[in-house]
Design a protein around this motif. Sequence first.
Motif, PDB file in Angstrom:
ATOM      1  N   GLY A 137       0.844  -1.194   0.000  1.00  0.00           N
ATOM      2  CA  GLY A 137       0.000   0.000   0.000  1.00  0.00           C
ATOM      3  C   GLY A 137       0.876   1.239   0.000  1.00  0.00           C
ATOM      4  N   VAL A 138       0.411   2.284  -0.686  1.00  0.00           N
ATOM      5  CA  VAL A 138       1.227   3.506  -0.806  1.00  0.00           C
ATOM      6  C   VAL A 138       0.513   4.677  -0.136  1.00  0.00           C
ATOM      7  N   LEU A 139       1.178   5.214   0.863  1.00  0.00           N
ATOM      8  CA  LEU A 139       0.703   6.402   1.573  1.00  0.00           C
ATOM      9  C   LEU A 139       1.240   7.616   0.805  1.00  0.00           C
ATOM     10  N   GLY A 140       0.389   8.610   0.575  1.00  0.00           N
ATOM     11  CA  GLY A 140       0.852   9.754  -0.218  1.00  0.00           C
ATOM     12  C   GLY A 140       1.009   9.373  -1.678  1.00  0.00           C
ATOM     13  N   CYS A 141       0.001   8.647  -2.198  1.00  0.00           N
ATOM     14  CA  CYS A 141       0.145   8.012  -3.517  1.00  0.00           C
ATOM     15  C   CYS A 141       0.161   8.995  -4.684  1.00  0.00           C
ATOM     16  N   ALA A 142      -0.236  10.260  -4.444  1.00  0.00           N
ATOM     17  CA  ALA A 142      -0.208  11.240  -5.540  1.00  0.00           C
ATOM     18  C   ALA A 142       1.042  12.108  -5.483  1.00  0.00           C
ATOM     19  N   GLY A 143       1.884  11.885  -4.495  1.00  0.00           N
ATOM     20  CA  GLY A 143       3.121  12.662  -4.387  1.00  0.00           C
ATOM     21  C   GLY A 143       4.168  12.175  -5.385  1.00  0.00           C
ATOM     22  N   ARG A 144       5.281  12.905  -5.444  1.00  0.00           N
ATOM     23  CA  ARG A 144       6.339  12.516  -6.392  1.00  0.00           C
ATOM     24  C   ARG A 144       6.864  11.120  -6.093  1.00  0.00           C
ATOM     25  N   MET A 145       7.151  10.847  -4.832  1.00  0.00           N
ATOM     26  CA  MET A 145       7.621   9.500  -4.482  1.00  0.00           C
ATOM     27  C   MET A 145       6.489   8.486  -4.573  1.00  0.00           C
ATOM     28  N   ALA A 163       5.352  -8.529  -6.254  1.00  0.00           N
ATOM     29  CA  ALA A 163       4.716  -7.403  -5.553  1.00  0.00           C
ATOM     30  C   ALA A 163       3.403  -7.037  -6.243  1.00  0.00           C
ATOM     31  N   THR A 164       2.397  -6.676  -5.449  1.00  0.00           N
ATOM     32  CA  THR A 164       1.098  -6.238  -5.972  1.00  0.00           C
ATOM     33  C   THR A 164       0.692  -4.939  -5.299  1.00  0.00           C
ATOM     34  N   ILE A 165       0.077  -4.035  -6.058  1.00  0.00           N
ATOM     35  CA  ILE A 165      -0.438  -2.796  -5.471  1.00  0.00           C
ATOM     36  C   ILE A 165      -1.734  -3.105  -4.724  1.00  0.00           C
ATOM     37  N   ALA A 166      -1.723  -2.858  -3.400  1.00  0.00           N
ATOM     38  CA  ALA A 166      -2.906  -3.157  -2.581  1.00  0.00           C
ATOM     39  C   ALA A 166      -3.828  -1.954  -2.467  1.00  0.00           C
ATOM     40  N   GLY A 167      -3.289  -0.747  -2.664  1.00  0.00           N
ATOM     41  CA  GLY A 167      -4.098   0.460  -2.540  1.00  0.00           C
ATOM     42  C   GLY A 167      -3.221   1.664  -2.335  1.00  0.00           C
ATOM     43  N   ALA A 185       2.617   4.351  14.492  1.00  0.00           N
ATOM     44  CA  ALA A 185       1.801   3.935  15.644  1.00  0.00           C
ATOM     45  C   ALA A 185       0.695   2.981  15.208  1.00  0.00           C
ATOM     46  N   LEU A 186       0.055   3.291  14.085  1.00  0.00           N
ATOM     47  CA  LEU A 186      -1.028   2.432  13.603  1.00  0.00           C
ATOM     48  C   LEU A 186      -0.469   1.087  13.105  1.00  0.00           C
ATOM     49  N   ALA A 187       0.707   1.117  12.476  1.00  0.00           N
ATOM     50  CA  ALA A 187       1.334  -0.125  12.003  1.00  0.00           C
ATOM     51  C   ALA A 187       1.631  -1.037  13.195  1.00  0.00           C
ATOM     52  N   ALA A 188       2.039  -0.444  14.324  1.00  0.00           N
ATOM     53  CA  ALA A 188       2.309  -1.239  15.529  1.00  0.00           C
ATOM     54  C   ALA A 188       1.031  -1.909  16.015  1.00  0.00           C
ATOM     55  N   GLU A 189      -0.084  -1.196  15.863  1.00  0.00           N
ATOM     56  CA  GLU A 189      -1.369  -1.724  16.318  1.00  0.00           C
ATOM     57  C   GLU A 189      -1.861  -2.853  15.404  1.00  0.00           C
ATOM     58  N   THR A 190      -1.688  -2.669  14.086  1.00  0.00           N
ATOM     59  CA  THR A 190      -2.260  -3.634  13.130  1.00  0.00           C
ATOM     60  C   THR A 190      -1.280  -4.750  12.751  1.00  0.00           C
ATOM     61  N   GLY A 191       0.024  -4.539  13.036  1.00  0.00           N
ATOM     62  CA  GLY A 191       1.030  -5.532  12.667  1.00  0.00           C
ATOM     63  C   GLY A 191       1.479  -5.421  11.217  1.00  0.00           C
ATOM     64  N   LEU A 223      -6.160   0.981   4.545  1.00  0.00           N
ATOM     65  CA  LEU A 223      -4.981   0.669   3.724  1.00  0.00           C
ATOM     66  C   LEU A 223      -4.094  -0.346   4.442  1.00  0.00           C
ATOM     67  N   MET A 224      -3.920  -0.162   5.744  1.00  0.00           N
ATOM     68  CA  MET A 224      -3.105  -1.101   6.523  1.00  0.00           C
ATOM     69  C   MET A 224      -3.725  -2.501   6.485  1.00  0.00           C
ATOM     70  N   ALA A 225      -5.064  -2.560   6.591  1.00  0.00           N
ATOM     71  CA  ALA A 225      -5.743  -3.861   6.612  1.00  0.00           C
ATOM     72  C   ALA A 225      -5.584  -4.582   5.269  1.00  0.00           C
ATOM     73  N   ALA A 226      -5.507  -3.805   4.175  1.00  0.00           N
ATOM     74  CA  ALA A 226      -5.443  -4.410   2.843  1.00  0.00           C
ATOM     75  C   ALA A 226      -4.008  -4.765   2.425  1.00  0.00           C
ATOM     76  N   SER A 227      -3.012  -4.330   3.222  1.00  0.00           N
ATOM     77  CA  SER A 227      -1.605  -4.426   2.797  1.00  0.00           C
ATOM     78  C   SER A 227      -0.782  -5.317   3.727  1.00  0.00           C
ATOM     79  N   ASP A 228       0.211  -5.990   3.163  1.00  0.00           N
ATOM     80  CA  ASP A 228       1.240  -6.638   3.998  1.00  0.00           C
ATOM     81  C   ASP A 228       2.255  -5.584   4.449  1.00  0.00           C
ATOM     82  N   VAL A 229       2.538  -4.645   3.539  1.00  0.00           N
ATOM     83  CA  VAL A 229       3.538  -3.610   3.793  1.00  0.00           C
ATOM     84  C   VAL A 229       2.999  -2.276   3.270  1.00  0.00           C
TER      85      VAL A 229
END
Length: 271
Positions: A7-15, A29-33, A88-94, A67-73
Amino acid sequence: MNDVRMGVLGCAGRMGRALLHEISGTEGATIAGGIERSGHETIGQDLGAQAGLGGLDIAVGDDLRALMAASDVVLDFTAPMVTVAAAALAAETGTALIAGTTGIEAEDEARITAAGEKTVIVRAANFCVGVNLLQQLTRQVAAVLDPDFDIEVVEIHHRHKVDAPSGTALALGIAAAEGRGVVHDEVTERGRDGITGARARGAIGYASLRGGNVAGEHSVIFAADNERIELTHKAGDRSIFARGGVRAALWARGRAPGRYSMLDVLGFGDT
Ligand code: NAD
């Protein structure tokens, strides 16, 4: 084995866009969202189309938990407060997190480190494989050569860069100091101009050039009488960071929780 769902956070940014291109071209690799900040113009648009890829039939969202729920990474190259919250959320969801945002203060870095007790976090200010390799080689060469070899770090960047030396140049100087077993800040020579006096034995010098649209070139020069060793990396564009980020994401799946660096990903973890 199933593809790693990324999953990509900030998916419309340059990176973010560079990461979507990289994931779509990476085997395993697959795009999860992808998500953007609330109110961003791309929300609801097709994730692939907004990045200049073909349509993916996935809409850009704004829900990090989903996004976290749909992604491995999840790959995060956004802004400091976003990355601290994502850790913090990644720690909660694993969910594993690849955290590339720069400019994060020490106390927020400590919060990211704490999140690494619960999940896998790969944190690097520079995800480029070549630069990390250059850093490691610099440390090794400096450990072998005595101070008869003068160390100079030279870099060139585009005309818009506002800081000097570059963060990467400083990281290379620090790697050289570590290899040599000296304290970096006690031996640096920066900004030479005018009658500077002779070079101090054991100094680590810096020189910064600025011009054109150069993405970034770094050399570490070890110069003794009658011989010189030069280690150089030349960057083309930001796809090199995306490639390293996706490599880290592939590496992250199935690891034990911890805060890791790009050197861990490349197998230099304990050096
Ligand atoms: P950018 O401004 O183009 O992209 C950032 C994106 O994040 C934007 O689209 C923005 O809308 C989005 N965003 C902001 N808040 C958000 C939120 N709450 N939820 C979801 N999305 C949100 O910036 P960029 O050039 O892509 O760089 C981003 C960061 O990555 C910077 O800190 C930069 O220094 C860093 N960076 C790191 C590396 C590395 O190798 N570690 C390489 C390049 C850039």
